[in-house]
Design a protein around this motif. Sequence first.
Motif, short mmCIF file in Angstrom:
data_model
loop_
_atom_site.label_atom_id
_atom_site.label_comp_id
_atom_site.label_asym_id
_atom_site.label_seq_id
_atom_site.Cartn_x
_atom_site.Cartn_y
_atom_site.Cartn_z
N GLY A 57 -7.17 6.10 0.94
CA GLY A 57 -6.88 7.47 0.55
C GLY A 57 -5.39 7.80 0.54
N LEU A 58 -5.05 8.88 -0.14
CA LEU A 58 -3.67 9.36 -0.20
C LEU A 58 -3.32 10.11 1.08
CD1 LEU A 58 -3.75 10.74 -3.86
CD2 LEU A 58 -2.67 8.61 -3.08
N PRO A 59 -2.04 10.11 1.47
CA PRO A 59 -1.64 10.87 2.67
C PRO A 59 -1.72 12.36 2.42
CG PRO A 59 0.29 9.99 1.55
CD PRO A 59 -0.90 9.40 0.85
N PHE A 60 -1.89 13.10 3.49
CA PHE A 60 -2.02 14.56 3.38
C PHE A 60 -0.66 15.18 3.06
CE2 PHE A 60 -2.47 18.81 5.52
CZ PHE A 60 -3.38 19.34 4.62
N PRO A 61 -0.53 15.93 1.95
CA PRO A 61 0.77 16.49 1.54
C PRO A 61 1.07 17.83 2.23
CG PRO A 61 -0.88 17.00 -0.12
CD PRO A 61 -1.59 16.19 0.95
N VAL A 62 1.25 17.78 3.53
CA VAL A 62 1.39 19.02 4.29
C VAL A 62 2.62 19.82 3.86
CG1 VAL A 62 2.64 17.84 6.16
CG2 VAL A 62 1.44 19.99 6.61
N GLU A 63 3.72 19.15 3.54
CA GLU A 63 4.93 19.89 3.14
C GLU A 63 4.71 20.61 1.82
OE1 GLU A 63 8.26 17.27 3.16
OE2 GLU A 63 8.18 16.92 5.33
#
Length: 550
Positions: free
Chosen positions: A316-322
């Motif tokens: 999975g893709l990393p969580f784009p928190v920014e």
Amino acid sequence: MRKVPGLLTIVLSVIASLDGKSFSESGLPSRYHVSGVIQLPYAEISEPFESWIDVTLGFSRIDYYGGAAKTLQRKGKSDQDFGANYKIVPISTEEVLNQLTCFQSNGSAEGSVDVQHTVPDINSFEDLGPSEWRGIKCQMYQSIDQVGDKRSTYTYYINAETKHPVHYEMFGYDTLIGSHFDKYTIDYYNYDEEPIDESLFHFTDELKCIPFPDSDNEHTSPRVLFNPMSEYINRHGEDELESSFEQFKRKHSYRYNDEHEHRHRLKVFRHNNRYVNAKNRAGLSYKMKLNKFADRTDEELRVLRGRQHTKGYNGGLPFPVEELTSSNEALPESIDWRIMGAVTPVKDQGICGSCWTFGTTGVIEGAYFVKHGSSIRLSEQDLVDCSWGFGNNGCDGGEDFRAYQFIMKHGGIAYEDSYGPYLQEDSFCHHDIATKGAKILGYVNVTAESEEALKIAIAKKGPVSVAIDAAHKSFVFYASGVYYEPDCGSKLENLDHAVLAVGYGTLNGQDYWLVKNSWSTYWGNDGYVLMARKNNNCGVATAATYVIVA
């Protein structure tokens, strides 16, 4: 039933009077205070209680779990007064938290209320002589009931020196099914026969007591709800249990193969019924009720929890928190994607470990709604039948990310009405000839174990597929309130059930996740559960994912 000889009764009465004890004609003390612990090993319950009994005053009071639930029995005072049962418990609703509420059930000519003892009547036992219980020198008494194939053995230990109750136990054996159908024990302590402050019996006088709501306890008699001790001491719960069981079978259209299976299911129902009633007296943040699983064993229920887990990176893709927080806009205090139309109706996975497919379809249906503004219904059966090549095992378990990978490679997931009905079993794959309802471009792993990240994901992206530790009887029989289970695990290896987080909020000061299950609307609160948003209880935030739809 074998009775103690009359001469022995007289002798016991004389001995009791010489020791300064006050006994009523029944052979029971007319006034006493005692604490104890009820053990229900088959239901995994240990329930402490404290009791005050005064036959002369016509009152008994029994508090459970340190006073979380208080019960009072008042004997009738005249031919027109048949007595009353009272129960005081903390109630939490949408409007109030832990509001002490008094419920009342009046006696009748057919069933008058009497004082409830917490020790058994020695007159109904045979004296078996000196014995020991955990190093205490005792006098042992026993009574045996034989009804058909069922043999119930009751054993009572009294301290030989003080004449105080020590231990009471019941073992029920059914020769037809070849196992114990019942077992419970009571260990006693802090016994005395000192005068009791009469005000202890009048704590309901200033309360407005109301009838108990029947709808939440359809499989439990009012007598057991108001006076649970009667089931253990008075031995008259069997007929009511049978009646409740028949009602349960009718409601869910259950039929068993033979008498052997009927008795086995009744045994399981009995222990689950006791478990639910005992837990509801414990003053928890949620309530339980019996549901369609009430006759199912732990082994059978394990089938429903079909989420597998794989260590390491899942692609999975990393969580784009920014990116999701760059606007610095405050997240809403609460959100419910059901209201906005992003959540399809609750479904029933049946006796099939396919929970992972419902989490998968749910998160894709939600993401599709958020992007396109329309609702679609996708096929769980498509995933059960066709995603084996990616490591899923149909009704024997799977994982959401493996389903995502199948959908990405094979051009989408089928519409529910195009693929055909959900079968709750493995079947032939016909994915290629079914009309596809949604395609996904990728999937994102929400930051593991971060409740703040999961809150952001739900608010910004819609419903999220989550995994939980559901291997607890308390979850199986959840009904309402904010579910918090201290024995829940939150590590990846603890997570055995896939569900869908469709919102979050706060109820009476308790933060929660709004979670959609796949055990039908007969489970929980119309198929949903409010799971505590605290300390990552049950692992809601451990392995959350959402998808990017085309």
